[in-house]
Scaffold this active site. Structure first.
Site, PDB file in Angstrom:
ATOM      1  N   SER A 188      18.514  48.337  64.937  1.00 25.70           N
ATOM      2  CA  SER A 188      18.273  49.579  64.671  1.00 25.70           C
ATOM      3  C   SER A 188      18.647  50.503  65.912  1.00 25.70           C
ATOM      4  O   SER A 188      19.341  50.310  66.879  1.00 25.70           O
ATOM      5  CB  SER A 188      17.073  50.007  63.810  1.00 25.70           C
ATOM      6  N   ASP A 207      22.226  47.379  53.762  1.00 24.71           N
ATOM      7  CA  ASP A 207      21.845  48.115  54.472  1.00 24.71           C
ATOM      8  C   ASP A 207      22.534  49.485  54.649  1.00 24.71           C
ATOM      9  O   ASP A 207      23.621  49.564  54.902  1.00 24.71           O
ATOM     10  CB  ASP A 207      22.046  47.573  55.956  1.00 24.71           C
ATOM     11  N   HIS A 232      17.875  47.906  55.249  1.00 29.27           N
ATOM     12  CA  HIS A 232      17.841  48.083  56.631  1.00 29.27           C
ATOM     13  C   HIS A 232      16.949  47.010  57.347  1.00 29.27           C
ATOM     14  O   HIS A 232      17.058  46.720  58.310  1.00 29.27           O
ATOM     15  CB  HIS A 232      17.607  49.384  57.193  1.00 29.27           C
TER      16      HIS A 232
END
Length: 399
Positions: free
Chosen positions: A171, A337, A370
């Site tokens: 991320s 995601d 995610h």
């Protein structure tokens, strides 16, 4: 499922004092850079003195060739594989980092710093401004992902490490990995950007803006000066966290976990109470987040992510960011995601291919969204373990 407290049920300043103490006197290791060693920021301001809080695991070998830098995501911290002093919970990547795990601390020396702008000991808006004796608040300069990485470079210099064996993160951590590889390529032997992108999309900027506006609309935010007023913008930060948390999960994950199940009741109440389990879950996520995170840090860090664009200063050509690189890359994405979808990882891979970089790419089939990189995903674990083992062989590291 048990009934979770609503935002209003929680003591208004619960955990605030402990979190503020950690912001200025962290329990972890600390590097303090004096006034004479300022950091020049992208906004053209100088920041000094600077504190970088960090944790290490494992042993650095004699030639300092086995160091792995872990870059953390937006709301995480340096406690990657050890107990968090505020939440008392295990490290956020304990399933990945440790003896015999994919990032094997019997073999590697692992470093995880709290980012610049964070609230767990590295200099950020909750830190005390030496000029005023009060928390910086909104007088803290706006920072970028590049500024975070440049602060980390100071830490790596302090540890006497010329080249990191690997930089890895998911991320926002993945953004830092890409920034390291683009801006300091000679110092990165291998890189693993996970569930990330080379720039923040307009959709993600929009989600962040909703969160920031929720924080700033809270009367207890006090124009960013809530510390001086002894307040915490609990409601605004909780709502920001609730909205963001939805983006970390997939629709399938939410449906499997909650569906339309009611929260310990047989029928709806015809009210605005938490009738559904998913509502109760989100309220719990919001209320607990406030106790461990600083509202102004949330504003600054999300802004840094919004500003991230690896191609912008390189002629808007992403490949230019990696031209001439000798770094070995492993790019990882997850099928479910939708915050950083696979197509954004493919753009990174295409840019690396365009400059004949050494790159492998793995899309992990997962329905966890995610957050999959933080959860039990055997194929992901095997990918990281395999890549590090191969890179370690190339590096000449002993098994």
């Amino acid at each position: 499922m048990a009934v979770h407290p609503t935002i209003a049920d929680v003591e208004p300043n619960a955990g605030h004092s402990l979190r503020l103490a950690e912001a200025n006197n962290p329990s972890s290791k600390v590097l303090r850079l004096p006034e004479s060693e300022p950091l020049r920021l992208a906004c053209d301001q100088f920041l000094a003195p600077i504190t970088i809080a960090y944790e290490t695991y494992g042993e650095l070998n004699a030639d300092k060739s086995n160091a792995i830098l872990i870059c953390h995501a937006l709301t995480l911290d340096q406690y990657v594989a050890s107990e968090n002093p505020v939440t008392k919970k295990p490290g956020w990547w304990s399933i990945m980092v440790g003896p015999g795990k994919p990032i094997d601390t019997d073999r590697f020396f692992v470093i995880c710093p709290n980012i610049l702008g964070g609230c767990m000991g590295s200099t950020g808006p909750a830190s005390i401004d030496p000029k005023t004796g009060k928390p910086y608040g909104l007088s803290f300069p706006v920072i970028t992902i590049g500024d975070m990485v440049n602060a980390q470079v100071r830490l790596i210099d302090h540890l006497g490490i010329d080249q990191l064996f690997c930089v890895i993160g998911g991320s926002m951590g993945g953004m830092q990995v890409l920034e390291w590889a683009a801006s300091h390529p000679e110092r990165v032997f291998s890189a693993v950007p996970i569930a990330t992108a080379a720039w923040h999309s307009s959709q993600n900027i929009a989600f962040h803006e909703v969160g920031r506006q929720a924080v700033m609309a809270d009367p207890d935010w006090c124009g960013g000066d809530y510390h001086s007023h002894g307040k915490v913008p609990r409601n605004g930060l909780s709502v920001a966290r609730m909205a963001a948390h939805i983006t970390y999960l997939s629709e399938d994950a939410l449906h499997r976990k909650f569906g339309r199940s009611l929260q310990e009741r047989s029928k709806v109440t015809f009210s605005f109470n938490a009738d559904f389990q998913v509502e109760s879950y989100l309220r719990h996520q919001g209320s607990t987040f406030v106790d461990r995170f600083d509202a102004n840090s949330y504003l600054y860090i999300t802004r840094a992510m919004d500003y991230f664009d690896l191609a912008a200063e390189r002629g808007d050509v992403l490949a230019n960011a990696f031209r001439g690189t000798k770094t070995r890359f492993c790019v990882v994405s997850f099928t479910s995601d939708w915050l950083y979808p696979t197509r954004e990882s493919r753009e990174i891979v295409h840019a690396l291919n365009a400059v004949a970089a050494n790159v492998s790419f793995v899309e992990i089939d997962s329905n966890k969204g995610h957050d999959a990189f933080l959860l039990e995903e055997p194929e992901f674990f095997a990918t990281v373990h395999g890549f590090l083992s191969s890179a370690g062989t190339k590096r000449g590291l002993k098994v």
